[in-house]
Design a protein around this motif. Structure first.
Motif, PDB file in Angstrom:
ATOM      1  N   LEU A 465     -22.717  28.755  39.875  1.00  0.00           N
ATOM      2  CA  LEU A 465     -21.342  28.627  40.139  1.00  0.00           C
ATOM      3  C   LEU A 465     -20.461  29.325  39.522  1.00  0.00           C
ATOM      4  CD1 LEU A 465     -19.620  27.007  42.203  1.00  0.00           C
ATOM      5  CD2 LEU A 465     -19.450  25.213  40.322  1.00  0.00           C
ATOM      6  N   GLY A 466     -20.489  29.798  38.174  1.00  0.00           N
ATOM      7  CA  GLY A 466     -19.639  30.118  37.473  1.00  0.00           C
ATOM      8  C   GLY A 466     -19.435  31.683  37.651  1.00  0.00           C
ATOM      9  N   GLU A 467     -20.143  32.523  38.437  1.00  0.00           N
ATOM     10  CA  GLU A 467     -20.073  33.712  39.110  1.00  0.00           C
ATOM     11  C   GLU A 467     -18.546  33.835  39.758  1.00  0.00           C
ATOM     12  OE1 GLU A 467     -23.171  35.576  40.927  1.00  0.00           O
ATOM     13  OE2 GLU A 467     -24.579  35.437  39.136  1.00  0.00           O
ATOM     14  N   ILE A 468     -18.302  32.781  40.332  1.00  0.00           N
ATOM     15  CA  ILE A 468     -17.100  32.998  41.295  1.00  0.00           C
ATOM     16  C   ILE A 468     -16.180  31.808  40.936  1.00  0.00           C
ATOM     17  CG2 ILE A 468     -18.372  34.135  43.147  1.00  0.00           C
ATOM     18  CD1 ILE A 468     -18.109  31.402  44.698  1.00  0.00           C
ATOM     19  N   ALA A 469     -16.367  31.073  39.998  1.00  0.00           N
ATOM     20  CA  ALA A 469     -15.506  29.883  39.693  1.00  0.00           C
ATOM     21  C   ALA A 469     -15.410  29.578  38.185  1.00  0.00           C
ATOM     22  CB  ALA A 469     -16.016  28.450  40.505  1.00  0.00           C
ATOM     23  N   GLY A 470     -14.043  29.240  37.825  1.00  0.00           N
ATOM     24  CA  GLY A 470     -14.062  28.983  36.530  1.00  0.00           C
ATOM     25  C   GLY A 470     -13.758  27.375  36.470  1.00  0.00           C
ATOM     26  N   ALA A 471     -14.002  26.769  35.201  1.00  0.00           N
ATOM     27  CA  ALA A 471     -13.916  25.223  35.131  1.00  0.00           C
ATOM     28  C   ALA A 471     -13.129  24.912  33.739  1.00  0.00           C
ATOM     29  CB  ALA A 471     -15.283  24.853  35.105  1.00  0.00           C
ATOM     30  N   ARG A 472     -12.565  23.880  33.732  1.00  0.00           N
ATOM     31  CA  ARG A 472     -11.840  23.332  32.514  1.00  0.00           C
ATOM     32  C   ARG A 472     -12.141  21.715  32.516  1.00  0.00           C
ATOM     33  NH1 ARG A 472      -7.607  24.735  29.146  1.00  0.00           N
ATOM     34  NH2 ARG A 472      -8.672  26.851  28.976  1.00  0.00           N
ATOM     35  N   SER A 473     -12.797  21.150  31.336  1.00  0.00           N
ATOM     36  CA  SER A 473     -13.014  19.786  31.193  1.00  0.00           C
ATOM     37  C   SER A 473     -12.569  19.123  30.018  1.00  0.00           C
ATOM     38  CB  SER A 473     -14.467  19.569  31.391  1.00  0.00           C
ATOM     39  OG  SER A 473     -15.332  20.190  30.334  1.00  0.00           O
ATOM     40  N   GLY A 474     -12.411  17.779  30.165  1.00  0.00           N
ATOM     41  CA  GLY A 474     -12.132  17.042  28.994  1.00  0.00           C
ATOM     42  C   GLY A 474     -12.043  15.648  29.211  1.00  0.00           C
ATOM     43  N   ASP A 475     -11.495  14.891  28.166  1.00  0.00           N
ATOM     44  CA  ASP A 475     -11.826  13.507  27.914  1.00  0.00           C
ATOM     45  C   ASP A 475     -10.510  12.657  28.245  1.00  0.00           C
ATOM     46  OD1 ASP A 475     -11.545  12.453  24.707  1.00  0.00           O
ATOM     47  OD2 ASP A 475     -10.959  14.335  25.333  1.00  0.00           O
ATOM     48  N   LYS A 476     -10.420  11.528  28.731  1.00  0.00           N
ATOM     49  CA  LYS A 476      -9.560  10.606  28.913  1.00  0.00           C
ATOM     50  C   LYS A 476     -10.224   9.224  28.702  1.00  0.00           C
ATOM     51  CE  LYS A 476      -5.574  12.217  29.563  1.00  0.00           C
ATOM     52  NZ  LYS A 476      -4.500  12.264  28.352  1.00  0.00           N
ATOM     53  N   GLY A 477     -10.127   8.596  27.123  1.00  0.00           N
ATOM     54  CA  GLY A 477     -10.919   7.548  26.937  1.00  0.00           C
ATOM     55  C   GLY A 477     -12.470   7.609  27.282  1.00  0.00           C
ATOM     56  N   GLY A 478     -12.731   6.673  27.997  1.00  0.00           N
ATOM     57  CA  GLY A 478     -14.309   6.621  28.624  1.00  0.00           C
ATOM     58  C   GLY A 478     -14.537   7.710  29.800  1.00  0.00           C
ATOM     59  N   ASN A 479     -13.651   8.124  30.286  1.00  0.00           N
ATOM     60  CA  ASN A 479     -13.830   9.036  31.631  1.00  0.00           C
ATOM     61  C   ASN A 479     -13.546  10.553  31.094  1.00  0.00           C
ATOM     62  OD1 ASN A 479     -13.682   6.800  32.841  1.00  0.00           O
ATOM     63  ND2 ASN A 479     -11.640   6.842  33.649  1.00  0.00           N
ATOM     64  N   ASN A 481     -12.822  14.422  32.974  1.00  0.00           N
ATOM     65  CA  ASN A 481     -12.565  15.199  34.198  1.00  0.00           C
ATOM     66  C   ASN A 481     -12.948  16.761  34.025  1.00  0.00           C
ATOM     67  OD1 ASN A 481     -10.364  16.813  32.776  1.00  0.00           O
ATOM     68  ND2 ASN A 481      -9.659  17.483  34.737  1.00  0.00           N
ATOM     69  N   VAL A 482     -13.147  17.181  35.304  1.00  0.00           N
ATOM     70  CA  VAL A 482     -13.787  18.502  35.453  1.00  0.00           C
ATOM     71  C   VAL A 482     -12.799  19.233  36.548  1.00  0.00           C
ATOM     72  CG1 VAL A 482     -15.701  20.229  35.811  1.00  0.00           C
ATOM     73  CG2 VAL A 482     -16.292  17.832  34.737  1.00  0.00           C
ATOM     74  N   GLY A 483     -12.112  20.292  36.256  1.00  0.00           N
ATOM     75  CA  GLY A 483     -11.182  20.939  37.041  1.00  0.00           C
ATOM     76  C   GLY A 483     -12.099  22.098  37.337  1.00  0.00           C
ATOM     77  N   VAL A 484     -12.275  22.686  38.755  1.00  0.00           N
ATOM     78  CA  VAL A 484     -13.021  23.897  39.022  1.00  0.00           C
ATOM     79  C   VAL A 484     -12.194  24.864  39.939  1.00  0.00           C
ATOM     80  CG1 VAL A 484     -14.978  24.712  40.140  1.00  0.00           C
ATOM     81  CG2 VAL A 484     -14.977  22.445  39.010  1.00  0.00           C
ATOM     82  N   TRP A 485     -11.904  25.768  39.690  1.00  0.00           N
ATOM     83  CA  TRP A 485     -11.308  26.703  40.541  1.00  0.00           C
ATOM     84  C   TRP A 485     -11.855  28.036  40.785  1.00  0.00           C
ATOM     85  CZ3 TRP A 485     -10.666  27.213  35.462  1.00  0.00           C
ATOM     86  CH2 TRP A 485     -10.496  28.373  34.932  1.00  0.00           C
ATOM     87  N   VAL A 486     -11.601  28.465  42.123  1.00  0.00           N
ATOM     88  CA  VAL A 486     -12.107  29.814  42.474  1.00  0.00           C
ATOM     89  C   VAL A 486     -11.237  31.024  42.111  1.00  0.00           C
ATOM     90  CG1 VAL A 486     -14.166  29.059  44.296  1.00  0.00           C
ATOM     91  CG2 VAL A 486     -11.664  29.083  44.989  1.00  0.00           C
TER      92      VAL A 486
END
Length: 569
Positions: A465-479, A481-486
């Protein structure tokens, strides 16, 4: 009043580049310099510092940085705003006053408090935590700056408030100026994590010419709340639409980004290339904030200890089973919780011993330190000559150490006294936003959808997927998030079709049994996923390989999906 203000950032966490303050003050013109030192884990660390010594509880690094750079800031007229006060902003303000006297400098120092709710925690229904700190907004910072402060130190404010405060102070915005406030929140969110906006932790880092020493970001904020994100000239890294997109997606949930001053519509943000290392942020819309404040709670949860054993060569699974059985049978009493992780890094017919080895990690937790202390360590050491062939550990086991768990609480905004302490000893009380509403929309707005074959885009090929999309992830307490953009907005419809919640769970099996929420951000050609509970009870408690989910997005990018051939390679 100037048409714009230049707000720089010199710290994204407690432990960030020490010389960044000096670099930002000497690298070019600034009006304000901010520093973000607080995170959920940091509040725990500072809370424990305060338990040992009531005079502590603030980020000591900041004090040392000011020893080097306070004179420069005063000479240049740059105002300093930082949340380095941690759980003791009054203590930091006093230490800064003593430092200024020692250096022979005249500095007007103000501090913000009222966020610390520990004394009233039980009455507010928050239990008996180690720390309890409400997230305050930017209007207290603004009041301090408007009263002539050269340095403003705070306790727990929202990270973006460090930028909102200077903007409110300069432009005179009122709580009703929701769009302008939202624009400042967006700018603050972009620069709050320092070099993450200038190429750090960026999916396409190989495209940045010089990332050896990335510069810290600057937000040039205009009276309408729009901004230009940039950095000092002749510094490393890069500011592009994509580096800014990545940071916008960091640690958010749905399209509504809730804050004490305004609810920022992240789905309204428009990013435009404004030239080399310049990205314009515009179109940001604001809505009323909720009438409650989020509270960061840390509870002492017990003690933990851990060991990592190295398993080399053949029969890795059998070796792991043997030592696990031996080790657990030697523990009496047995810890309340034991977690094992076998990481198969070994390769067949390896050319080096390290490439032939796997790692077996054990973490034990218990309310009693003795249970995970000497008996745990002794049980591991005593197996040295009695277990699998080639027994060794990466390091000797230690004694049990305390750990805490994080949770978020919520209290009525009117139950919190947001106080500004000025250099002359006077105080000002900041009222909650008059725009706050009990029925203010939350951050939800998840969009699901069923996975399709993607045949509308013709033939496909299996590729990361990373050939055409970037991502940034992180934590909020026990959760997490993964943000993905093309990278190409024309591919966004495909991304929303193929990357459903169901497909996300297939690609990230750890999330299969968990609640996953999906949010679309079309202006950014992005999807944000929130994975509930993947980090247990927070970074200080969980034993996951990546406890803050920083690499979760990169794992997702490495997974193979059916990419239309027409998208190219």
């Amino acid at each position: 009043m100037t048409a714009t203000i230049r707000v720089g950032n010199a710290s994204g966490f407690y432990g960030d580049r020490f010389l960044a303050v000096e670099e930002m003050l000497t690298g070019g013109d600034l009006d304000y310099l901010t520093g973000d030192y607080l995170a959920e884990l940091t509040m725990l660390i500072l809370g424990r510092d305060r338990l040992k010594d009531p005079k502590l509880g603030y980020a000591k690094t900041f004090l040392r940085q000011m020893e080097n750079s306070l004179g420069t800031a005063l000479d240049q007229g740059v105002k300093i705003v930082s949340n380095a006060g941690g759980v003791n902003p009054a203590g930091l303000a006093q230490a800064l006053t003593e430092l200024a006297d020692k250096l022979g400098l005249s500095a007007n120092i103000a501090y913000i408090d009222g966020d610390d709710l520990i004394a009233d925690a039980a009455e507010l229904g928050l239990g008996s935590p180690l720390t309890a700190n409400a997230y305050l907004g930017g209007f207290g910072i603004a009041a301090a700056l408007q009263s002539g402060a050269d340095i403003v130190v705070t306790g727990r404010v929202t990270d973006a408030s460090l930028t909102v405060g200077p903007a409110v102070a300069h432009f005179g915005w009122s709580p009703q100026d929701l769009d302008q406030l939202a624009g400042a929140v967006a700018a603050g969110h972009i620069i709050e994590c320092g070099t993450q906006a200038t190429g750090g932790n960026y999916s396409f880092f190989t495209e940045i010419a010089d990332l050896r020493h990335p510069g810290f970001p600057i937000a040039e904020i205009a009276v309408d709340g729009s901004s230009i994100i940039t950095k000092h000239e002749d510094t490393g890294g890069a500011v592009t639409v994509e580096t800014v997109t990545a940071q916008l997606l960091y640690e958010i949930a749905g399209p509504r980004y809730l804050g004490p001053d305004v609810t920022t519509r992240m789905d309204s943000v428009l990013l435009t290339d404004a030239g080399p290392d310049r990205v314009q942020v515009s179109g940001v819309r604001g809505e009323a904030p909720p009438d409650t404040l989020k509270v960061s709670l840390n509870h002492l949860a017990g003690f933990r200890n851990e060991i990592t054993m190295v398993l080399t060569g053949l029969d890795i699974d059998a070796k792991a089973a043997l030592v696990r059985d031996q080790f657990e049978s030697a523990l009496d009493p047995r810890p309340a919780d034991i977690a094992w992780t076998l990481t198969r890094l070994d390769q067949p017919d390896a050319a080096t011993q390290q490439q032939a080895s796997a790692l077996l990690h054990c973490v034990a937790k218990d309310p009693d330190q003795k249970v995970v202390g000497r008996q745990f360590s002794s049980a591991a050491v005593e197996l040295a000559l009695a277990s699998y062939p080639g027994f060794t550990m990466t390091a000797p086991p230690g004694s049990g150490v305390p750990f805490a768990v994080f949770e978020a609480g919520y209290v009525p905004a009117r139950s919190v006294s947001h106080r500004v302490h000025l250099a002359d000893g006077s105080q000002k009380l900041v009222e909650p936003s008059p725009c706050a509403r009990g029925d203010a929309p939350g951050s939800d707005g998840a969009v699901g959808g069923s996975q399709t074959s993607g045949s509308a885009w013709g033939p496909t090929r299996r590729a990361p997927l990373g050939e055409i999309a970037g991502a940034r992830s992180g934590d909020k307490g026990g959760n997490a998030n993964v943000g993905v953009w093309v990278r190409n907005p024309d591919h966004f419809d495909w991304l929303t079709t193929i990357l459903t919640v169901e497909h996300f769970k297939t690609l990230i099996p750890e999330a299969a049994a968990l609640e996953v929420r999906r949010h679309l951000l079309p202006n950014l050609s992005a999807i944000n996923f929130v994975v509930e509970g993947i980090l247990g009870r927070g970074v200080a408690d969980n034993v996951r390989f990546d406890p803050q989910a920083k690499g979760l997005g990169e794992w997702l990018r490495s997974r193979h999906v059916a990419i239309p051939v027409e998208f190219g390679e």
